[in-house]
Design a protein around this motif. Structure first.
Motif, PDB file in Angstrom:
ATOM      1  N   ARG A  80       0.824  -1.199   0.000  1.00 51.34           N
ATOM      2  CA  ARG A  80       0.000   0.000   0.000  1.00 51.34           C
ATOM      3  C   ARG A  80       0.864   1.258   0.000  1.00 51.34           C
ATOM      4  N   ASP A  81       0.233   2.351  -0.349  1.00 55.01           N
ATOM      5  CA  ASP A  81       0.880   3.669  -0.327  1.00 55.01           C
ATOM      6  C   ASP A  81      -0.119   4.649   0.271  1.00 55.01           C
ATOM      7  N   THR A  82       0.368   5.803   0.697  1.00 56.37           N
ATOM      8  CA  THR A  82      -0.498   6.874   1.171  1.00 56.37           C
ATOM      9  C   THR A  82      -0.339   8.056   0.228  1.00 56.37           C
ATOM     10  N   VAL A  83      -1.426   8.432  -0.425  1.00 57.62           N
ATOM     11  CA  VAL A  83      -1.411   9.523  -1.394  1.00 57.62           C
ATOM     12  C   VAL A  83      -1.942  10.783  -0.716  1.00 57.62           C
ATOM     13  N   ILE A  84      -1.192  11.879  -0.862  1.00 57.42           N
ATOM     14  CA  ILE A  84      -1.531  13.132  -0.190  1.00 57.42           C
ATOM     15  C   ILE A  84      -2.027  14.164  -1.208  1.00 57.42           C
ATOM     16  N   ALA A  85      -3.142  14.805  -0.898  1.00 60.55           N
ATOM     17  CA  ALA A  85      -3.596  15.982  -1.643  1.00 60.55           C
ATOM     18  C   ALA A  85      -3.623  17.141  -0.658  1.00 60.55           C
ATOM     19  N   ALA A  86      -2.659  18.044  -0.794  1.00 58.57           N
ATOM     20  CA  ALA A  86      -2.553  19.201   0.097  1.00 58.57           C
ATOM     21  C   ALA A  86      -2.963  20.441  -0.683  1.00 58.57           C
ATOM     22  N   CYS A  87      -4.090  21.014  -0.323  1.00 56.86           N
ATOM     23  CA  CYS A  87      -4.690  22.086  -1.118  1.00 56.86           C
ATOM     24  C   CYS A  87      -4.676  23.396  -0.327  1.00 56.86           C
ATOM     25  N   GLU A  88      -5.793  24.097  -0.301  1.00 56.61           N
ATOM     26  CA  GLU A  88      -5.925  25.337   0.442  1.00 56.61           C
ATOM     27  C   GLU A  88      -6.697  25.080   1.730  1.00 56.61           C
ATOM     28  N   PRO A  89      -6.458  25.844   2.790  1.00 56.86           N
ATOM     29  CA  PRO A  89      -7.250  25.692   4.016  1.00 56.86           C
ATOM     30  C   PRO A  89      -8.741  25.771   3.710  1.00 56.86           C
ATOM     31  N   GLY A  90      -9.479  24.800   4.241  1.00 52.64           N
ATOM     32  CA  GLY A  90     -10.919  24.780   4.055  1.00 52.64           C
ATOM     33  C   GLY A  90     -11.387  24.180   2.745  1.00 52.64           C
ATOM     34  N   GLU A  91     -10.461  23.691   1.923  1.00 52.34           N
ATOM     35  CA  GLU A  91     -10.840  23.143   0.615  1.00 52.34           C
ATOM     36  C   GLU A  91     -10.280  21.741   0.455  1.00 52.34           C
ATOM     37  N   LEU A  92     -11.166  20.787   0.179  1.00 53.16           N
ATOM     38  CA  LEU A  92     -10.770  19.399   0.005  1.00 53.16           C
ATOM     39  C   LEU A  92     -11.427  18.825  -1.251  1.00 53.16           C
ATOM     40  N   PRO A  93     -10.868  17.741  -1.813  1.00 55.87           N
ATOM     41  CA  PRO A  93     -11.520  17.086  -2.948  1.00 55.87           C
ATOM     42  C   PRO A  93     -12.908  16.584  -2.566  1.00 55.87           C
ATOM     43  N   VAL A  94     -13.793  16.525  -3.548  1.00 51.89           N
ATOM     44  CA  VAL A  94     -15.140  16.001  -3.310  1.00 51.89           C
ATOM     45  C   VAL A  94     -15.278  14.580  -3.854  1.00 51.89           C
ATOM     46  N   ARG A  95     -14.400  14.176  -4.775  1.00 53.03           N
ATOM     47  CA  ARG A  95     -14.376  12.813  -5.304  1.00 53.03           C
ATOM     48  C   ARG A  95     -12.929  12.432  -5.583  1.00 53.03           C
ATOM     49  N   TRP A  96     -12.642  11.117  -5.522  1.00 49.19           N
ATOM     50  CA  TRP A  96     -11.301  10.635  -5.825  1.00 49.19           C
ATOM     51  C   TRP A  96     -11.420   9.207  -6.345  1.00 49.19           C
ATOM     52  N   ARG A  97     -10.519   8.851  -7.259  1.00 48.28           N
ATOM     53  CA  ARG A  97     -10.575   7.528  -7.875  1.00 48.28           C
ATOM     54  C   ARG A  97      -9.181   7.127  -8.350  1.00 48.28           C
ATOM     55  N   SER A  98      -9.031   5.854  -8.667  1.00 43.57           N
ATOM     56  CA  SER A  98      -7.764   5.326  -9.177  1.00 43.57           C
ATOM     57  C   SER A  98      -8.054   4.158 -10.111  1.00 43.57           C
ATOM     58  N   GLU A  99      -7.298   4.063 -11.205  1.00 43.03           N
ATOM     59  CA  GLU A  99      -7.453   2.959 -12.144  1.00 43.03           C
ATOM     60  C   GLU A  99      -6.641   1.741 -11.726  1.00 43.03           C
ATOM     61  N   GLY A 100      -5.460   1.981 -11.158  1.00 42.92           N
ATOM     62  CA  GLY A 100      -4.550   0.869 -10.909  1.00 42.92           C
ATOM     63  C   GLY A 100      -4.489   0.384  -9.478  1.00 42.92           C
ATOM     64  N   THR A 101      -5.055   1.124  -8.524  1.00 40.68           N
ATOM     65  CA  THR A 101      -5.027   0.714  -7.126  1.00 40.68           C
ATOM     66  C   THR A 101      -6.432   0.805  -6.533  1.00 40.68           C
TER      67      THR A 101
END
Length: 306
Positions: A166-187
């Motif tokens: 396994r791996d841990t994938v990080i999305a670091a954006c702006e304060p108060g803003e996060l992704p609403v959907r996420w997906r992966s083809e290979g994992t």
């Protein structure tokens, strides 16, 4: 006037006015030494430096991190003591336009480091640190209102030990803003941890099979946003252990390119973020760069529309 005299005259002026990378290029040209020879002579003085690093210094992609490095460089190039060092002092750096209004905040190493570490602990990945980043490609898409619409993240990982699953994938954006959907083809994406106040999300990516030591796997993740968040003014990647290849592309809203785009670099949490050159936006409203053999640090872009 002979070419050598012209170079000497330009070097004298560059050592007075800077910037550092321009003066260094001229000093290398005036010395007649190759980068390999400069590296060897620095090694004779007990100072180790890579050819890629020397190349980055003269192109403005990074700067020496210690006085020892600069002193050895001045000696090898037969420059007056302090000639290059003085060009690195904060007072001598040319302030970048709009610096007072636009600072590098998204994914900045120091801005989200504590939040990222907290989420890594929360997910408790037993293989944290057992994967190296062979290559990282980030493709950021901005919405018509200049907020983040999508982030495509592809990381070619290599296992350091047997059994990594396994791996841990990080999305670091702006304060108060996060992704609403996420997906992966290979994992297979599993557990998720978020820090809304810091704008950081950590997603667990489960591999199709445990990796053997030295085996590679492409970890691909797509994060989707509302596109209506605050205007995005910068993006980049922070690497704790460096990275062999990093490519960043940013697609700006069609018909609405920024007035200017800069490359930025930050070697560690305690150093200021440095502008290291302009990037052009092409006819498809895309700006990009690719770099190789990166030491630990933050690498990215920032931009402004006026």
């Amino acid at each position: 006037m002979r070419k050598s005299e012209m170079v000497a005259g330009s070097l004298h002026e560059a050592l007075r006015t800077g910037p550092f990378e321009h003066a260094l290029r001229l000093a290398i040209q005036a010395s007649g030494l190759t980068l390999a020879r400069i590296r060897a002579r620095m090694a004779e003085r007990g100072v180790a430096v890579g050819l890629a690093t020397l190349s980055y210094w003269q192109r403005g992609r990074s700067r020496p991190r210690s006085a020892e490095l600069v002193l050895a460089l001045e000696e090898v190039l037969e420059l007056p003591r302090g000639a290059l060092r003085d060009l690195l002092s904060p007072a001598r750096r040319e302030p970048a336009p709009e610096r007072a209004r636009y600072s590098v905040t998204p994914r900045q190493v120091c801005a989200n480091a504590e939040a990222v570490q907290k989420l890594l602990v929360e997910l408790n990945n037993p293989f944290d640190g057992q994967l190296t980043a062979q290559s990282v490609h980030e493709h950021l898409v901005l919405a018509p209102r200049r907020g983040i619409e999508r982030l495509d993240l592809q990381i070619l990982r290599q296992a350091r030990i047997d059994g990594v699953d396994r791996d841990t994938v990080i999305a670091a954006c702006e304060p108060g803003e996060l992704p609403v959907r996420w997906r992966s083809e290979g994992t297979r994406l599993g557990r998720v941890a978020t820090d809304h106040d810091s704008g950081v999300m950590a997603v667990e990516a489960r591999f199709p099979h445990p990796l053997r030591r030295g085996e590679n796997l492409l970890v691909d993740t797509v994060f989707e946003f509302t596109g209506s968040g605050q205007t995005c003014l910068a993006w980049g990647g922070g690497f704790r252990s460096g990275c062999q290849t990093y490519c960043l592309t940013v697609r700006f809203p069609a018909g609405d390119p920024p007035a200017r785009v800069w490359r930025v670099f930050r070697p560690d949490n305690s150093s200021p973020t440095i502008d290291v050159g302009d990037i052009q936006v092409d006819g498809n409203f895309v700006a990009h760069f690719i770099d190789f053999d990166l030491p630990p640090g933050y690498y990215g872009m920032r931009w402004c529309w006026k």
